[in-house]
Write a protein that holds these residues in place. Structure first.
Motif, PDB file in Angstrom:
ATOM      1  N   LEU A  29      54.224  38.458 -39.090  1.00  0.00           N
ATOM      2  CA  LEU A  29      54.021  39.677 -39.858  1.00  0.00           C
ATOM      3  C   LEU A  29      54.927  40.770 -39.296  1.00  0.00           C
ATOM      4  O   LEU A  29      54.989  40.975 -38.082  1.00  0.00           O
ATOM      5  N   HIS A  30      55.648  41.462 -40.191  1.00  0.00           N
ATOM      6  CA  HIS A  30      56.551  42.515 -39.739  1.00  0.00           C
ATOM      7  C   HIS A  30      56.596  43.653 -40.755  1.00  0.00           C
ATOM      8  O   HIS A  30      56.103  43.533 -41.872  1.00  0.00           O
ATOM      9  N   LEU A  31      57.183  44.766 -40.334  1.00  0.00           N
ATOM     10  CA  LEU A  31      57.220  45.987 -41.132  1.00  0.00           C
ATOM     11  C   LEU A  31      58.454  46.014 -42.024  1.00  0.00           C
ATOM     12  O   LEU A  31      59.560  45.697 -41.577  1.00  0.00           O
ATOM     13  N   ALA A  32      58.248  46.406 -43.263  1.00  0.00           N
ATOM     14  CA  ALA A  32      59.344  46.502 -44.228  1.00  0.00           C
ATOM     15  C   ALA A  32      59.075  47.691 -45.149  1.00  0.00           C
ATOM     16  O   ALA A  32      58.135  48.458 -44.937  1.00  0.00           O
ATOM     17  N   PHE A  33      59.906  47.831 -46.176  1.00  0.00           N
ATOM     18  CA  PHE A  33      59.672  48.816 -47.229  1.00  0.00           C
ATOM     19  C   PHE A  33      60.291  48.299 -48.514  1.00  0.00           C
ATOM     20  O   PHE A  33      61.188  47.452 -48.501  1.00  0.00           O
ATOM     21  N   SER A  34      59.798  48.805 -49.623  1.00  0.00           N
ATOM     22  CA  SER A  34      60.405  48.587 -50.937  1.00  0.00           C
ATOM     23  C   SER A  34      60.591  49.947 -51.583  1.00  0.00           C
ATOM     24  O   SER A  34      59.755  50.838 -51.412  1.00  0.00           O
ATOM     25  N   CYS A  35      61.670  50.079 -52.347  1.00  0.00           N
ATOM     26  CA  CYS A  35      61.916  51.329 -53.059  1.00  0.00           C
ATOM     27  C   CYS A  35      62.286  51.027 -54.507  1.00  0.00           C
ATOM     28  O   CYS A  35      63.057  50.099 -54.779  1.00  0.00           O
ATOM     29  N   TYR A  36      61.718  51.811 -55.399  1.00  0.00           N
ATOM     30  CA  TYR A  36      61.992  51.734 -56.832  1.00  0.00           C
ATOM     31  C   TYR A  36      62.722  53.019 -57.211  1.00  0.00           C
ATOM     32  O   TYR A  36      62.150  54.105 -57.116  1.00  0.00           O
ATOM     33  N   VAL A  37      63.986  52.886 -57.610  1.00  0.00           N
ATOM     34  CA  VAL A  37      64.804  54.057 -57.939  1.00  0.00           C
ATOM     35  C   VAL A  37      64.982  54.131 -59.452  1.00  0.00           C
ATOM     36  O   VAL A  37      65.373  53.146 -60.095  1.00  0.00           O
ATOM     37  N   PHE A  38      64.715  55.313 -59.987  1.00  0.00           N
ATOM     38  CA  PHE A  38      64.789  55.567 -61.424  1.00  0.00           C
ATOM     39  C   PHE A  38      65.876  56.596 -61.712  1.00  0.00           C
ATOM     40  O   PHE A  38      66.184  57.444 -60.878  1.00  0.00           O
ATOM     41  N   ASN A  39      66.431  56.522 -62.924  1.00  0.00           N
ATOM     42  CA  ASN A  39      67.381  57.547 -63.356  1.00  0.00           C
ATOM     43  C   ASN A  39      66.651  58.584 -64.208  1.00  0.00           C
ATOM     44  O   ASN A  39      65.434  58.492 -64.410  1.00  0.00           O
ATOM     45  N   GLY A  40      67.387  59.547 -64.717  1.00  0.00           N
ATOM     46  CA  GLY A  40      66.790  60.624 -65.504  1.00  0.00           C
ATOM     47  C   GLY A  40      66.205  60.171 -66.827  1.00  0.00           C
ATOM     48  O   GLY A  40      65.421  60.900 -67.440  1.00  0.00           O
ATOM     49  N   VAL A 111      59.261  31.604 -45.144  1.00  0.00           N
ATOM     50  CA  VAL A 111      58.174  32.527 -45.463  1.00  0.00           C
ATOM     51  C   VAL A 111      58.637  33.974 -45.319  1.00  0.00           C
ATOM     52  O   VAL A 111      59.373  34.310 -44.391  1.00  0.00           O
ATOM     53  N   GLU A 112      58.180  34.812 -46.239  1.00  0.00           N
ATOM     54  CA  GLU A 112      58.291  36.262 -46.098  1.00  0.00           C
ATOM     55  C   GLU A 112      56.874  36.759 -45.848  1.00  0.00           C
ATOM     56  O   GLU A 112      55.936  36.331 -46.532  1.00  0.00           O
ATOM     57  N   ASN A 113      56.680  37.619 -44.852  1.00  0.00           N
ATOM     58  CA  ASN A 113      55.345  38.026 -44.425  1.00  0.00           C
ATOM     59  C   ASN A 113      55.434  39.474 -43.944  1.00  0.00           C
ATOM     60  O   ASN A 113      55.826  39.723 -42.807  1.00  0.00           O
ATOM     61  N   GLU A 114      55.094  40.414 -44.835  1.00  0.00           N
ATOM     62  CA  GLU A 114      55.368  41.816 -44.538  1.00  0.00           C
ATOM     63  C   GLU A 114      54.221  42.746 -44.917  1.00  0.00           C
ATOM     64  O   GLU A 114      53.538  42.527 -45.916  1.00  0.00           O
ATOM     65  N   ILE A 115      54.069  43.791 -44.133  1.00  0.00           N
ATOM     66  CA  ILE A 115      53.406  45.008 -44.590  1.00  0.00           C
ATOM     67  C   ILE A 115      54.558  45.887 -45.044  1.00  0.00           C
ATOM     68  O   ILE A 115      55.474  46.183 -44.273  1.00  0.00           O
ATOM     69  N   CYS A 116      54.519  46.258 -46.313  1.00  0.00           N
ATOM     70  CA  CYS A 116      55.711  46.768 -46.985  1.00  0.00           C
ATOM     71  C   CYS A 116      55.370  47.991 -47.840  1.00  0.00           C
ATOM     72  O   CYS A 116      55.203  47.872 -49.059  1.00  0.00           O
ATOM     73  N   PRO A 117      55.233  49.174 -47.237  1.00  0.00           N
ATOM     74  CA  PRO A 117      54.969  50.366 -48.044  1.00  0.00           C
ATOM     75  C   PRO A 117      56.011  50.524 -49.152  1.00  0.00           C
ATOM     76  O   PRO A 117      57.190  50.207 -48.969  1.00  0.00           O
ATOM     77  N   VAL A 118      55.548  51.012 -50.295  1.00  0.00           N
ATOM     78  CA  VAL A 118      56.404  51.135 -51.477  1.00  0.00           C
ATOM     79  C   VAL A 118      56.642  52.615 -51.778  1.00  0.00           C
ATOM     80  O   VAL A 118      55.705  53.419 -51.776  1.00  0.00           O
ATOM     81  N   PHE A 119      57.905  52.923 -52.058  1.00  0.00           N
ATOM     82  CA  PHE A 119      58.338  54.278 -52.373  1.00  0.00           C
ATOM     83  C   PHE A 119      59.004  54.293 -53.741  1.00  0.00           C
ATOM     84  O   PHE A 119      59.546  53.282 -54.186  1.00  0.00           O
ATOM     85  N   ALA A 120      58.981  55.452 -54.382  1.00  0.00           N
ATOM     86  CA  ALA A 120      59.731  55.680 -55.617  1.00  0.00           C
ATOM     87  C   ALA A 120      60.688  56.837 -55.369  1.00  0.00           C
ATOM     88  O   ALA A 120      60.418  57.716 -54.537  1.00  0.00           O
ATOM     89  N   ALA A 121      61.809  56.828 -56.082  1.00  0.00           N
ATOM     90  CA  ALA A 121      62.799  57.897 -55.943  1.00  0.00           C
ATOM     91  C   ALA A 121      63.598  57.994 -57.235  1.00  0.00           C
ATOM     92  O   ALA A 121      63.494  57.132 -58.116  1.00  0.00           O
ATOM     93  N   PHE A 122      64.411  59.034 -57.310  1.00  0.00           N
ATOM     94  CA  PHE A 122      65.235  59.274 -58.491  1.00  0.00           C
ATOM     95  C   PHE A 122      66.675  59.526 -58.064  1.00  0.00           C
ATOM     96  O   PHE A 122      66.929  60.020 -56.968  1.00  0.00           O
ATOM     97  N   THR A 123      67.601  59.161 -58.950  1.00  0.00           N
ATOM     98  CA  THR A 123      69.020  59.353 -58.659  1.00  0.00           C
ATOM     99  C   THR A 123      69.762  59.758 -59.920  1.00  0.00           C
ATOM    100  O   THR A 123      69.337  59.442 -61.037  1.00  0.00           O
ATOM    101  N   ASP A 124      70.881  60.433 -59.705  1.00  0.00           N
ATOM    102  CA  ASP A 124      71.822  60.726 -60.786  1.00  0.00           C
ATOM    103  C   ASP A 124      73.059  59.844 -60.652  1.00  0.00           C
ATOM    104  O   ASP A 124      73.971  59.929 -61.468  1.00  0.00           O
ATOM    105  N   ASP A 125      73.095  59.019 -59.613  1.00  0.00           N
ATOM    106  CA  ASP A 125      74.255  58.181 -59.314  1.00  0.00           C
ATOM    107  C   ASP A 125      74.223  56.876 -60.105  1.00  0.00           C
ATOM    108  O   ASP A 125      73.156  56.391 -60.486  1.00  0.00           O
TER     109      ASP A 125
END
Length: 194
Positions: A29-40, A111-125
């Motif tokens: 078990l290890h620490l990770a993150f996921s991010c969901y990036v949205f446009n305008g 195997v993938e085995n994570e505690i993986c906090p999820v974030f959202a963000a926005f971009t203009d790129d």
């Protein structure tokens, strides 16, 4: 050498190990993150994992996943990875699922085995993918994409499938998803530098 933070079941750090060797048939078990990036326009940036990745090569997934370095704040880790993988800068980086955890097994037994906090963000790129990390990108309408994921009619990474099921519970408009309390993060997660 890039390192990942090893965790106990309570989300407390119990050590570090090299990222290059952490994923195997009995991944700790290890620490990770996921991010969901949205446009305008409310579209989600999907990425196809590079075909050389050890876990889920060539699979489509959410915008970015990664591992914070020991003592690296989550927002800095996410910003770093988005820049390295996709050449993106983001705004309104928001913690949305602080305690997401999953375990998934590939067909070859890795195997993938994570505690993986999820974030959202926005971009203009527009993305400029690093081909060592990302094989492809696509913008997808969130409502259509999430409906397909929930219906099981689109191939997507196992963590993304599970995360989408939780994210839709936050509301139909990602720009209105409520920020989660950072106190709900696992103990090992650092939210602010220094």
């Amino acid at each position: 050498m890039e390192q990942v933070v090893l965790l106990n079941d309570s989300g407390q750090a119990i050590g570090v190990t090299d990222k290059a060797t952490v994923h195997h048939l009995d991944t700790p078990l290890h620490l990770a993150f996921s991010c969901y990036v949205f446009n305008g326009r409310g579209q989600l940036l999907l990425t196809q994992r590079a075909h050389e990745k050890r876990t889920w090569p060539g699979v489509w997934t959410n915008t970015c996943c990664g591992h914070p370095a020991p003592q690296e704040a989550m927002p800095e880790a996410i910003t770093r990875r988005l820049g390295e993988e996709l050449g993106l800068t983001v705004r309104d980086l928001t913690l949305v699922l602080p305690r997401f955890r999953y375990r998934a097994v590939m067909g070859n037994g890795v195997v993938e085995n994570e505690i993986c906090p999820v974030f959202a963000a926005f971009t203009d790129d527009e993305p400029a993918p690093n081909r060592e990390e990302v094989a492809g990108t696509a913008w997808a309408d969130w409502s259509g994409f999430s409906a397909e994921v929930l219906a099981g009619t689109t191939d997507i990474s196992p963590w993304c499938r599970q995360q989408v099921a939780e994210l839709v519970e936050l509301g139909a408009n990602p720009a209105e998803w409520p920020a989660a309390d950072p106190a709900d993060l696992p103990d090992a997660a650092v939210i602010a530098a220094g």
